[in-house]
Design a protein around this motif. Structure first.
Motif, PDB file in Angstrom:
ATOM      1  N   PHE A  41      26.639  16.696  16.348  1.00 60.36           N
ATOM      2  CA  PHE A  41      27.842  17.035  17.094  1.00 60.36           C
ATOM      3  C   PHE A  41      27.734  16.575  18.547  1.00 60.36           C
ATOM      4  CE2 PHE A  41      27.479  20.088  13.628  1.00 60.36           C
ATOM      5  CZ  PHE A  41      28.714  19.954  13.019  1.00 60.36           C
ATOM      6  N   ALA A  42      28.744  15.873  19.030  1.00 59.59           N
ATOM      7  CA  ALA A  42      28.733  15.310  20.381  1.00 59.59           C
ATOM      8  C   ALA A  42      28.715  16.396  21.452  1.00 59.59           C
ATOM      9  CB  ALA A  42      29.943  14.403  20.582  1.00 59.59           C
ATOM     10  N   PHE A  43      29.318  17.547  21.180  1.00 60.31           N
ATOM     11  CA  PHE A  43      29.450  18.596  22.188  1.00 60.31           C
ATOM     12  C   PHE A  43      28.100  19.105  22.685  1.00 60.31           C
ATOM     13  CE2 PHE A  43      29.769  23.194  23.170  1.00 60.31           C
ATOM     14  CZ  PHE A  43      30.537  23.094  24.322  1.00 60.31           C
ATOM     15  N   ASP A  44      27.200  19.460  21.779  1.00 57.54           N
ATOM     16  CA  ASP A  44      25.907  20.024  22.174  1.00 57.54           C
ATOM     17  C   ASP A  44      24.717  19.346  21.503  1.00 57.54           C
ATOM     18  OD1 ASP A  44      26.252  20.881  19.595  1.00 57.54           O
ATOM     19  OD2 ASP A  44      26.022  23.019  20.034  1.00 57.54           O
ATOM     20  N   ARG A  45      24.998  18.244  20.799  1.00 61.05           N
ATOM     21  CA  ARG A  45      23.970  17.459  20.102  1.00 61.05           C
ATOM     22  C   ARG A  45      23.229  18.266  19.035  1.00 61.05           C
ATOM     23  NH1 ARG A  45      23.004  12.614  21.524  1.00 61.05           N
ATOM     24  NH2 ARG A  45      20.865  12.633  20.716  1.00 61.05           N
ATOM     25  N   SER A  46      23.850  19.335  18.583  1.00 59.71           N
ATOM     26  CA  SER A  46      23.278  20.082  17.459  1.00 59.71           C
ATOM     27  C   SER A  46      23.500  19.282  16.178  1.00 59.71           C
ATOM     28  CB  SER A  46      23.910  21.464  17.350  1.00 59.71           C
ATOM     29  OG  SER A  46      25.293  21.375  17.086  1.00 59.71           O
ATOM     30  N   LEU A  47      22.777  19.675  15.116  1.00 61.05           N
ATOM     31  CA  LEU A  47      22.788  18.900  13.877  1.00 61.05           C
ATOM     32  C   LEU A  47      23.232  19.745  12.700  1.00 61.05           C
ATOM     33  CD1 LEU A  47      19.186  17.485  14.375  1.00 61.05           C
ATOM     34  CD2 LEU A  47      21.262  16.151  14.711  1.00 61.05           C
ATOM     35  N   GLU A  48      23.873  19.088  11.764  1.00 65.78           N
ATOM     36  CA  GLU A  48      24.092  19.687  10.455  1.00 65.78           C
ATOM     37  C   GLU A  48      23.264  18.867   9.474  1.00 65.78           C
ATOM     38  OE1 GLU A  48      27.837  21.545   8.222  1.00 65.78           O
ATOM     39  OE2 GLU A  48      27.927  19.346   8.287  1.00 65.78           O
ATOM     40  N   ILE A  49      22.353  19.546   8.759  1.00 69.35           N
ATOM     41  CA  ILE A  49      21.496  18.835   7.815  1.00 69.35           C
ATOM     42  C   ILE A  49      21.704  19.389   6.415  1.00 69.35           C
ATOM     43  CG2 ILE A  49      19.778  18.342   9.599  1.00 69.35           C
ATOM     44  CD1 ILE A  49      18.022  20.523   8.310  1.00 69.35           C
TER      45      ILE A  49
END
Length: 218
Positions: free
Chosen positions: A187-195
């Motif tokens: 995610f561009a907003f907070d650079r978190s990931l969905e795996i």
């Protein structure tokens, strides 16, 4: 034979030395949670045993003999972690503190028999390499999860911290050494990931946590 305190100093210097040319008294004091004056006294003792070189204001650095000792301590520690995890069923979040005690058993014969009994493992339960009898360690190509390409399957190969809380969190998310993961999106907003895990479950990973999880090719 060396005391527990001496071995703890040597191991700490070895780890700090990987980040800086010379290890300062203050850095050692912070890592070992002891007074700088006590650190200076110990460094002088270890220099007398030819395990390190020390110069006031410039810090210390391990000699070849000191490095060999450090690797031997690390070898014992990681072999005990593997034994506790694989043979006694301890969780990977439990083994570090117990191995901290067992690593100071200085019998070379015991270490070699333990290594053979375990089948000469190359990596401990956290994915850290186990030095062999000559101090050599296996290396593996890996990247932090936060840098792993999207839609490319990979295997969890190591974790960058042995903090009990972090390891418990990873266990809850079903992330363990050898787990197959695919980054679905970042995610561009907070650079978190969905795996996506091997069983199809989707897991959300913060960027900070993703820096502690290492992935290699499947």
């Amino acid at each position: 034979m060396y005391t527990v305190a001496e071995e703890n100093y040597i191991k700490s210097i070895y780890h700090l030395q990987r980040q800086q040319q010379n290890v300062s008294t203050n850095a050692l004091s912070a890592r070992l949670q002891t007074r700088p004056a006590s650190v200076t006294d110990m460094l002088k003792k270890l220099e007398a045993k030819k395990l390190l070189t020390y110069e006031k204001y410039y810090g210390c650095r391990l000699t070849a003999a000191g490095s060999r000792l450090a690797l031997n301590i690390i070898r014992r520690h990681r072999l005990w972690e593997y034994f506790l995890s694989e043979k006694l069923g301890f969780g990977w979040e439990e083994v570090h503190e117990i191995a901290e005690q067992l690593e100071h058993v200085q019998s070379t014969a015991l270490t070699e028999k333990l290594d053979a009994f375990l089948g000469f493992p190359r990596f401990d339960p956290h994915g850290d390499p186990i030095p062999d009898g000559t101090g050599k360690m296996s290396q593996q190509w890996q990247l932090p999860l936060c840098e792993w390409p999207v839609d490319k399957p990979g295997l969890v190969s190591a974790v960058g911290s042995q903090d009990e809380r972090l390891l418990e969190m990873l266990s809850q998310k079903k992330l363990h050494i050898g787990a197959v993961v695919v980054v679905v999106q970042q995610f561009a907003f907070d650079r978190s990931l969905e795996i996506r895990l091997e069983d199809g479950c989707l897991v959300h990973i913060s960027e900070q946590l993703g820096k502690f999880i290492f992935i290699k090719k499947q």
